[in-house]
Enzyme design. Structure first.
Site, PDB file in Angstrom:
ATOM      1  N   GLU A 163     -24.839  83.543  85.621  1.00 15.72           N
ATOM      2  CA  GLU A 163     -23.427  83.598  85.981  1.00 15.72           C
ATOM      3  C   GLU A 163     -23.270  83.473  87.504  1.00 15.72           C
ATOM      4  O   GLU A 163     -23.531  82.423  88.059  1.00 15.72           O
ATOM      5  CB  GLU A 163     -22.782  84.856  85.381  1.00 15.72           C
ATOM      6  CG  GLU A 163     -22.878  84.792  83.851  1.00 15.72           C
ATOM      7  CD  GLU A 163     -22.091  85.854  83.091  1.00 15.72           C
ATOM      8  OE1 GLU A 163     -21.450  86.703  83.724  1.00 15.72           O
ATOM      9  OE2 GLU A 163     -22.137  85.820  81.845  1.00 15.72           O
TER      10      GLU A 163
HETATM   11  C1  HEC Z   1     -20.611  81.886  83.704  1.00 18.42           C
HETATM   12  C2  HEC Z   1     -19.451  82.328  82.976  1.00 18.42           C
HETATM   13  C3  HEC Z   1     -18.918  83.733  83.204  1.00 18.42           C
HETATM   14  C4  HEC Z   1     -18.569  84.321  84.407  1.00 18.42           C
HETATM   15  C5  HEC Z   1     -18.678  83.754  85.799  1.00 18.42           C
HETATM   16  C6  HEC Z   1     -18.023  85.627  84.049  1.00 18.42           C
HETATM   17  N1  HEC Z   1     -18.044  85.808  82.693  1.00 18.42           N
HETATM   18 FE1  HEC Z   1     -17.287  87.383  81.686  1.00 18.42          FE
HETATM   19  N2  HEC Z   1     -18.141  86.717  79.978  1.00 18.42           N
HETATM   20  C7  HEC Z   1     -18.859  85.550  79.863  1.00 18.42           C
HETATM   21  C8  HEC Z   1     -19.605  85.543  78.627  1.00 18.42           C
HETATM   22  C9  HEC Z   1     -20.530  84.443  78.137  1.00 18.42           C
HETATM   23  C10 HEC Z   1     -19.305  86.774  77.966  1.00 18.42           C
HETATM   24  C11 HEC Z   1     -19.939  87.288  76.674  1.00 18.42           C
HETATM   25  C12 HEC Z   1     -21.370  87.727  77.042  1.00 18.42           C
HETATM   26  C13 HEC Z   1     -22.097  88.563  76.024  1.00 18.42           C
HETATM   27  O1  HEC Z   1     -21.503  89.025  75.062  1.00 18.42           O
HETATM   28  O2  HEC Z   1     -23.301  88.789  76.205  1.00 18.42           O
HETATM   29  C14 HEC Z   1     -18.371  87.471  78.847  1.00 18.42           C
HETATM   30  C15 HEC Z   1     -17.794  88.707  78.551  1.00 18.42           C
HETATM   31  C16 HEC Z   1     -16.904  89.363  79.393  1.00 18.42           C
HETATM   32  C17 HEC Z   1     -16.182  90.563  79.055  1.00 18.42           C
HETATM   33  C18 HEC Z   1     -16.226  91.312  77.736  1.00 18.42           C
HETATM   34  C19 HEC Z   1     -14.950  91.146  76.938  1.00 18.42           C
HETATM   35  C20 HEC Z   1     -14.974  91.935  75.668  1.00 18.42           C
HETATM   36  O3  HEC Z   1     -13.976  91.917  74.916  1.00 18.42           O
HETATM   37  O4  HEC Z   1     -15.979  92.585  75.380  1.00 18.42           O
HETATM   38  C21 HEC Z   1     -15.458  90.931  80.156  1.00 18.42           C
HETATM   39  C22 HEC Z   1     -14.521  92.117  80.291  1.00 18.42           C
HETATM   40  C23 HEC Z   1     -15.751  89.954  81.189  1.00 18.42           C
HETATM   41  N3  HEC Z   1     -16.618  89.003  80.693  1.00 18.42           N
HETATM   42  C24 HEC Z   1     -15.277  90.018  82.496  1.00 18.42           C
HETATM   43  C25 HEC Z   1     -15.820  89.257  83.539  1.00 18.42           C
HETATM   44  C26 HEC Z   1     -15.638  89.563  84.949  1.00 18.42           C
HETATM   45  C27 HEC Z   1     -14.855  90.739  85.493  1.00 18.42           C
HETATM   46  C28 HEC Z   1     -16.306  88.602  85.646  1.00 18.42           C
HETATM   47  C29 HEC Z   1     -16.478  88.485  87.162  1.00 18.42           C
HETATM   48  C30 HEC Z   1     -17.036  89.645  87.814  1.00 18.42           C
HETATM   49  C31 HEC Z   1     -16.879  87.692  84.662  1.00 18.42           C
HETATM   50  N4  HEC Z   1     -16.591  88.141  83.408  1.00 18.42           N
HETATM   51  C32 HEC Z   1     -17.585  86.541  84.992  1.00 18.42           C
HETATM   52  C33 HEC Z   1     -18.883  84.522  80.795  1.00 18.42           C
HETATM   53  C34 HEC Z   1     -18.615  84.693  82.146  1.00 18.42           C
END
Ligand code: HEC
Ligand code: HEC
Length: 373
Positions: free
Chosen positions: A154
């Site tokens: 990420e």
């Molecule tokens: C490269 C793409 C990417 C970036 C950049 C990213 N995310 Fe995500 N996010 C994901 C993915 C893929 C998942 C699911 C991962 C898993 O379940 O292992 C996720 C899951 C989440 C969830 C969980 C939602 C739930 O309902 O459980 C949250 C909240 C979230 N991200 C917030 C953020 C925040 C805040 C940032 C920045 C600090 C961020 N993400 C940066 C791809 C990204």
């Protein structure tokens, strides 16, 4: 001339001494006078707005919501300063226009490496008590927000670097003080940064879909097709299982999820050891949890293709095709995954109903957009 310089010296010495005393202060920082943040701290509490039919939101006692906290969180969420090469922010993967998803089966991080899972929608997160991520491994939004910065697939940055960049920034020190009342830049920490991000995320509440208007606010009527789709979605029992898609058993309630974990039968594996992604099983260590994932909310589902933890289905038609087939019979598959008849009409009706859950006011809400645009 000479005399003047001498006269100033004692004052300089006093300043130096007081700066040295700060060095030994409680924050243990390398304090200088310009470490102090000049700004007024006057926090305005923020009340989350949500309908009575929703459960109570979860707001940790040590992170009360404030207007300034949310503003800081929103900035951090949209700011590429959180990534190692300043090209990506949280919003690169979580785009408000797509209910905070990115339209990819799995997304590329700054290094061009792909994660193993599909980006999750960020919607009604304040009401989830069962852990975040597809496998529930993060207990709170604060804990979740620590992960993406240092994840190599990420943002691939260290929190130490991020905090250094934020301390040197012309505006963030003031915003941290306004949000949390800290007095010095050295008190800016990743713990406060993720608190702010979590505050912003708790405001991402959706309850203005066409379904909400028709079912709860007496605004308009469902079409015949939407009504039939609704009946199919919510049917609890059917004398003939062929008419029982059972969706509401796992995607029920006002949130269209209860955030529980199931094996919904998408993986064709011979044994519980063979799931390519073990999901909940990797977290609990219980083999019967292998292949279980959190059932996501179906609100805004029209906007968040592709579907499932690995983005394997491109369309809602494909999703329905899977459910109608009744899964693959792995032993921990949920008993509510049963074959049902999917006529062209049923398919059309269920999809018409699912599209009623789209909330355009949520995706266009000015407070949820990029503050730097
Ligand atoms: C490269 C793409 C990417 C970036 C950049 C990213 N995310 Fe995500 N996010 C994901 C993915 C893929 C998942 C699911 C991962 C898993 O379940 O292992 C996720 C899951 C989440 C969830 C969980 C939602 C739930 O309902 O459980 C949250 C909240 C979230 N991200 C917030 C953020 C925040 C805040 C940032 C920045 C600090 C961020 N993400 C940066 C791809 C990204
Ligand atoms: C036994 C519980 C269960 C039942 C019944 C069920 N689902 Fe699901 N659903 C899940 C789980 C768990 C996931 C996530 C699975 C994964 O990603 O591996 C999911 C995922 C989905 C997704 C993809 C969500 C996303 O964000 O990618 C859609 C769409 C969906 N279900 C629609 C339906 C519909 C429509 C029905 C009725 C025909 C239904 N589900 C019945 C548990 C269930």
């Amino acid at each position: 001339m000479k005399i003047r310089i001498l006269a100033v010296l004692p004052l300089v010495t006093v300043l130096l001494i007081s700066a040295c005393q700060d060095d030994d202060g409680p924050t243990g920082c390398n304090c200088t006078e310009d470490d102090i943040i000049e700004a007024v701290y006057n926090p305005q509490p923020y009340e989350l707005v949500f309908p009575e039919r929703f459960p109570q939101p979860i707001v940790p006692e040590d992170n009360p919501m404030t207007v300034a906290g949310i503003a800081l969180g929103r900035n951090l969420f949209f700011d590429p300063i959180l990534s190692s090469d300043s090209t990506m922010s949280c919003a690169t993967c979580h785009n408000p226009q797509m209910s905070f998803t990115d339209g990819q089966p799995n997304s590329e991080g700054v290094l061009g490496m792909r994660g193993r899972r599909s980006t999750m929608a960020l919607i009604n997160l304040a009401f989830n008590a069962n852990g975040f991520f597809w496998d529930g491994r993060a207990a709170s939004l604060e804990a979740q927000a620590l992960a993406p910065v240092e994840d190599h697939t990420e943002l691939n940055e260290s929190w130490d670097n991020v905090m250094e960049k934020l301390r040197r920034h012309p505006e963030y020190p003031t915003m941290f003080r306004q949000a949390f009342g800290i007095e010095r830049k050295s008190e800016m920490s990743k713990e406060l940064a993720v608190k702010a991000i979590a505050q912003f995320e708790r405001t991402l509440i959706s309850y203005n879909s066409r379904f909400d208007k028709v079912a709860w606010e007496q605004q308009g009527w469902p079409t015949d097709s939407e009504q039939r789709g609704r009946d199919l979605f919510f049917v609890e029992f059917a004398t003939n299982t062929q008419d029982h898609p059972g969706c509401s058993h796992c995607h029920g309630g006002a949130l269209f999820t209860e955030n529980r974990f199931f094996n919904n039968g998408i993986s064709d594996v011979n044994g519980l050891d063979e799931f390519p992604d073990k999901g909940l099983g990797d977290i609990t260590g219980n083999i019967y949890d292998n292949g279980k994932f959190r059932a996501p909310s179906l609100r805004n589902i029209e906007l968040t293709a592709p579907y499932m933890h690995d983005g394997r289905f491109n369309t809602l038609e494909e999703v329905l095709g899977h459910y109608a087939s009744g899964g693959h019979g792995t032993i921990n598959e949920d008993p509510n995954i049963q074959p049902f008849t999917l006529t062209e009409q049923n398919k059309e009706d269920l999809i018409a109903f699912l599209k009623m859950l789209t909330d355009t006011s949520f995706v266009h809400k000015p407070e949820f957009q990029n503050p730097f645009n």
